[in-house]
Design a protein around this motif. Structure first.
Motif, PDB file in Angstrom:
ATOM      1  N   ARG A  80      20.964 -33.938   7.226  1.00 56.99           N
ATOM      2  CA  ARG A  80      20.215 -34.658   6.184  1.00 56.99           C
ATOM      3  C   ARG A  80      19.119 -33.732   5.649  1.00 56.99           C
ATOM      4  O   ARG A  80      18.000 -33.720   6.156  1.00 56.99           O
ATOM      5  CB  ARG A  80      19.623 -35.948   6.750  1.00 56.99           C
ATOM      6  CG  ARG A  80      20.696 -36.872   7.327  1.00 56.99           C
ATOM      7  CD  ARG A  80      20.106 -38.171   7.831  1.00 56.99           C
ATOM      8  NE  ARG A  80      21.130 -38.987   8.488  1.00 56.99           N
ATOM      9  CZ  ARG A  80      21.320 -40.280   8.290  1.00 56.99           C
ATOM     10  NH1 ARG A  80      20.548 -40.938   7.440  1.00 56.99           N
ATOM     11  NH2 ARG A  80      22.261 -40.930   8.934  1.00 56.99           N
ATOM     12  N   ILE A  81      19.438 -32.991   4.616  1.00 58.18           N
ATOM     13  CA  ILE A  81      18.532 -31.970   4.099  1.00 58.18           C
ATOM     14  C   ILE A  81      17.298 -32.581   3.442  1.00 58.18           C
ATOM     15  O   ILE A  81      16.168 -32.174   3.711  1.00 58.18           O
ATOM     16  CB  ILE A  81      19.260 -31.063   3.088  1.00 58.18           C
ATOM     17  CG1 ILE A  81      20.473 -30.395   3.742  1.00 58.18           C
ATOM     18  CG2 ILE A  81      18.309 -30.011   2.521  1.00 58.18           C
ATOM     19  CD1 ILE A  81      20.138 -29.472   4.879  1.00 58.18           C
ATOM     20  N   ARG A  82      17.517 -33.591   2.576  1.00 56.64           N
ATOM     21  CA  ARG A  82      16.384 -34.146   1.829  1.00 56.64           C
ATOM     22  C   ARG A  82      16.715 -35.538   1.329  1.00 56.64           C
ATOM     23  O   ARG A  82      17.829 -35.813   0.890  1.00 56.64           O
ATOM     24  CB  ARG A  82      16.046 -33.247   0.640  1.00 56.64           C
ATOM     25  CG  ARG A  82      14.877 -33.748  -0.213  1.00 56.64           C
ATOM     26  CD  ARG A  82      14.530 -32.756  -1.317  1.00 56.64           C
ATOM     27  NE  ARG A  82      13.386 -33.195  -2.103  1.00 56.64           N
ATOM     28  CZ  ARG A  82      13.469 -33.918  -3.242  1.00 56.64           C
ATOM     29  NH1 ARG A  82      14.662 -34.263  -3.699  1.00 56.64           N
ATOM     30  NH2 ARG A  82      12.390 -34.275  -3.892  1.00 56.64           N
ATOM     31  N   ASP A  83      15.720 -36.419   1.399  1.00 59.16           N
ATOM     32  CA  ASP A  83      15.779 -37.742   0.778  1.00 59.16           C
ATOM     33  C   ASP A  83      14.567 -37.855  -0.137  1.00 59.16           C
ATOM     34  O   ASP A  83      13.449 -38.138   0.316  1.00 59.16           O
ATOM     35  CB  ASP A  83      15.760 -38.850   1.841  1.00 59.16           C
ATOM     36  CG  ASP A  83      17.039 -38.884   2.651  1.00 59.16           C
ATOM     37  OD1 ASP A  83      18.050 -39.399   2.137  1.00 59.16           O
ATOM     38  OD2 ASP A  83      17.045 -38.390   3.798  1.00 59.16           O
ATOM     39  N   THR A  88      19.127 -37.125  -3.287  1.00 63.94           N
ATOM     40  CA  THR A  88      19.379 -36.970  -1.854  1.00 63.94           C
ATOM     41  C   THR A  88      20.325 -35.798  -1.666  1.00 63.94           C
ATOM     42  O   THR A  88      21.313 -35.679  -2.395  1.00 63.94           O
ATOM     43  CB  THR A  88      20.007 -38.244  -1.259  1.00 63.94           C
ATOM     44  OG1 THR A  88      19.068 -39.315  -1.333  1.00 63.94           O
ATOM     45  CG2 THR A  88      20.412 -38.041   0.197  1.00 63.94           C
ATOM     46  N   THR A  89      20.043 -34.940  -0.692  1.00 58.30           N
ATOM     47  CA  THR A  89      20.878 -33.763  -0.444  1.00 58.30           C
ATOM     48  C   THR A  89      21.416 -33.784   0.979  1.00 58.30           C
ATOM     49  O   THR A  89      20.666 -34.067   1.927  1.00 58.30           O
ATOM     50  CB  THR A  89      20.072 -32.456  -0.651  1.00 58.30           C
ATOM     51  OG1 THR A  89      19.450 -32.490  -1.932  1.00 58.30           O
ATOM     52  CG2 THR A  89      20.991 -31.244  -0.557  1.00 58.30           C
ATOM     53  N   LEU A 104      30.125 -27.823   3.085  1.00 59.19           N
ATOM     54  CA  LEU A 104      29.922 -28.520   1.811  1.00 59.19           C
ATOM     55  C   LEU A 104      28.460 -28.905   1.666  1.00 59.19           C
ATOM     56  O   LEU A 104      27.822 -29.345   2.628  1.00 59.19           O
ATOM     57  CB  LEU A 104      30.803 -29.769   1.757  1.00 59.19           C
ATOM     58  CG  LEU A 104      30.619 -30.734   0.576  1.00 59.19           C
ATOM     59  CD1 LEU A 104      31.963 -31.292   0.106  1.00 59.19           C
ATOM     60  CD2 LEU A 104      29.696 -31.899   0.949  1.00 59.19           C
ATOM     61  N   SER A 105      27.921 -28.729   0.477  1.00 61.35           N
ATOM     62  CA  SER A 105      26.615 -29.274   0.111  1.00 61.35           C
ATOM     63  C   SER A 105      26.831 -30.269  -1.018  1.00 61.35           C
ATOM     64  O   SER A 105      27.573 -29.979  -1.968  1.00 61.35           O
ATOM     65  CB  SER A 105      25.664 -28.162  -0.344  1.00 61.35           C
ATOM     66  OG  SER A 105      25.347 -27.297   0.723  1.00 61.35           O
ATOM     67  N   ALA A 106      26.208 -31.422  -0.911  1.00 62.97           N
ATOM     68  CA  ALA A 106      26.394 -32.467  -1.927  1.00 62.97           C
ATOM     69  C   ALA A 106      25.042 -33.072  -2.290  1.00 62.97           C
ATOM     70  O   ALA A 106      24.160 -33.219  -1.436  1.00 62.97           O
ATOM     71  CB  ALA A 106      27.330 -33.552  -1.419  1.00 62.97           C
ATOM     72  N   SER A 107      24.907 -33.406  -3.563  1.00 61.18           N
ATOM     73  CA  SER A 107      23.682 -34.024  -4.057  1.00 61.18           C
ATOM     74  C   SER A 107      24.000 -35.401  -4.616  1.00 61.18           C
ATOM     75  O   SER A 107      25.010 -35.584  -5.322  1.00 61.18           O
ATOM     76  CB  SER A 107      23.041 -33.144  -5.140  1.00 61.18           C
ATOM     77  OG  SER A 107      21.829 -33.705  -5.606  1.00 61.18           O
TER      78      SER A 107
END
Length: 288
Positions: A80-83, A88-89, A104-107
């Motif tokens: 959970r990179i960022r909220d 949200t990333t 995978l990175s998803a936004s």
């Protein structure tokens, strides 16, 4: 075909092992390696399950690191990179045999109003105007190489109707452009996260081929070593994967043993729902 759809939906329903840890399986253990679109879709589902449902994926960027083993479950580890207030990333690593096979990175974003424009869809014959089913088999595929016949007639959850089949019937160098009507063989309902996952699954199909058309080759040619290296998607608008979509593809460049292909997915009314870009390994097979 319906059984194939149920199998696809089954593999997208990941098993939760922990809050940020999920496990998925492959639908067919007889394959030599896991289909790339499956890993993209499963990783997206894993990320989705750690995000507020009010936020939908607007983009993903991924890398294929190692071939996947279809006989072994895949573990998806979500970070959970960022909220943030609007975005949200998430980062997802797919693991088999203790090693990363995919990342995978998803936004994700809260739906909001804003500026709106798109490039128009090209005018092409509709999905009912191009060869398909028995007509495709009897008129076109009878003259195609056996590997091409097996691929296009194999039961699958996604139906494809190429507007032109010239690329598979000749070794002439042709424009690296492809237009294909695609759809899931049945609706998956109004669940937009699931529609996005199925769209991610089908988006990995046929892209590598387009980059080979300029060289008079296809991924079915035994003289070619081909594999997806990375995959990116941008989700512009809601989609119903059970309805026909035009997958418009072009390959602007190949060099260094790699081919780049871009794709645009349009609804029949011309609405652009997603964009895709993929670079793949395309090199002559080295013998001896």
């Amino acid at each position: 075909m319906q059984d194939a759809v149920e199998k696809l939906l089954g593999i997208l329903d990941l098993e939760r092992l922990e809050d940020n840890l999920f496990r998925g399986v492959s639908p067919d253990q007889s394959w030599q390696r896991v289909f790339g679109g499956q890993v993209v879709a499963q990783a997206l589902v894993a990320a989705q399950r750690t995000v507020d449902p009010a936020r939908s994926c607007h983009s993903l960027h991924s890398y294929f690191l190692r071939p996947g083993d279809p006989a072994t479950p895949i573990v998806y580890d979500v970070e959970r990179i960022r909220d943030g207030g609007s975005f949200t990333t998430r980062r997802v690593v797919a693991i088999q045999h203790g090693r990363a096979i995919f990342s995978l990175s998803a936004s994700f974003q809260i739906m909001e109003e804003g500026f709106d424009h798109q490039m128009p869809m090209a005018e092409v014959p509709g999905p009912d105007e191009v060869p398909h089913g028995k007509d495709l088999k009897e008129r076109i595929l009878r003259d195609a190489p056996p590997a091409v016949q097996r691929y296009w007639m194999r039961p699958r959850p996604i139906e494809f109707r190429p507007i032109l089949f010239d690329h598979y019937l000749t070794e002439n160098k042709l424009d690296p452009v492809q237009r294909i009507w695609v759809r899931c063989n049945r609706s998956v309902g109004d669940d937009q996260p699931l529609n996005a996952a199925v769209l991610a699954y089908l988006s990995d199909m046929t892209l590598l081929d387009t980059s080979l058309f300029a060289h008079g080759l296809s991924v079915f040619d035994e003289r070619v070593q081909a594999a997806s290296l990375d995959h990116a998607m941008w989700f512009h608008r809601p989609v119903d994967v059970g309805e026909w979509l035009l997958y418009a593809q072009d390959s602007p460049s190949s060099s260094g043993g790699r081919g780049l292909t871009r794709g645009s997915l349009y609804q029949r009314d011309g609405t652009l729902v997603a964009s895709v870009a993929q670079e793949g390994l395309i090199r002559p097979v080295r013998r001896g």
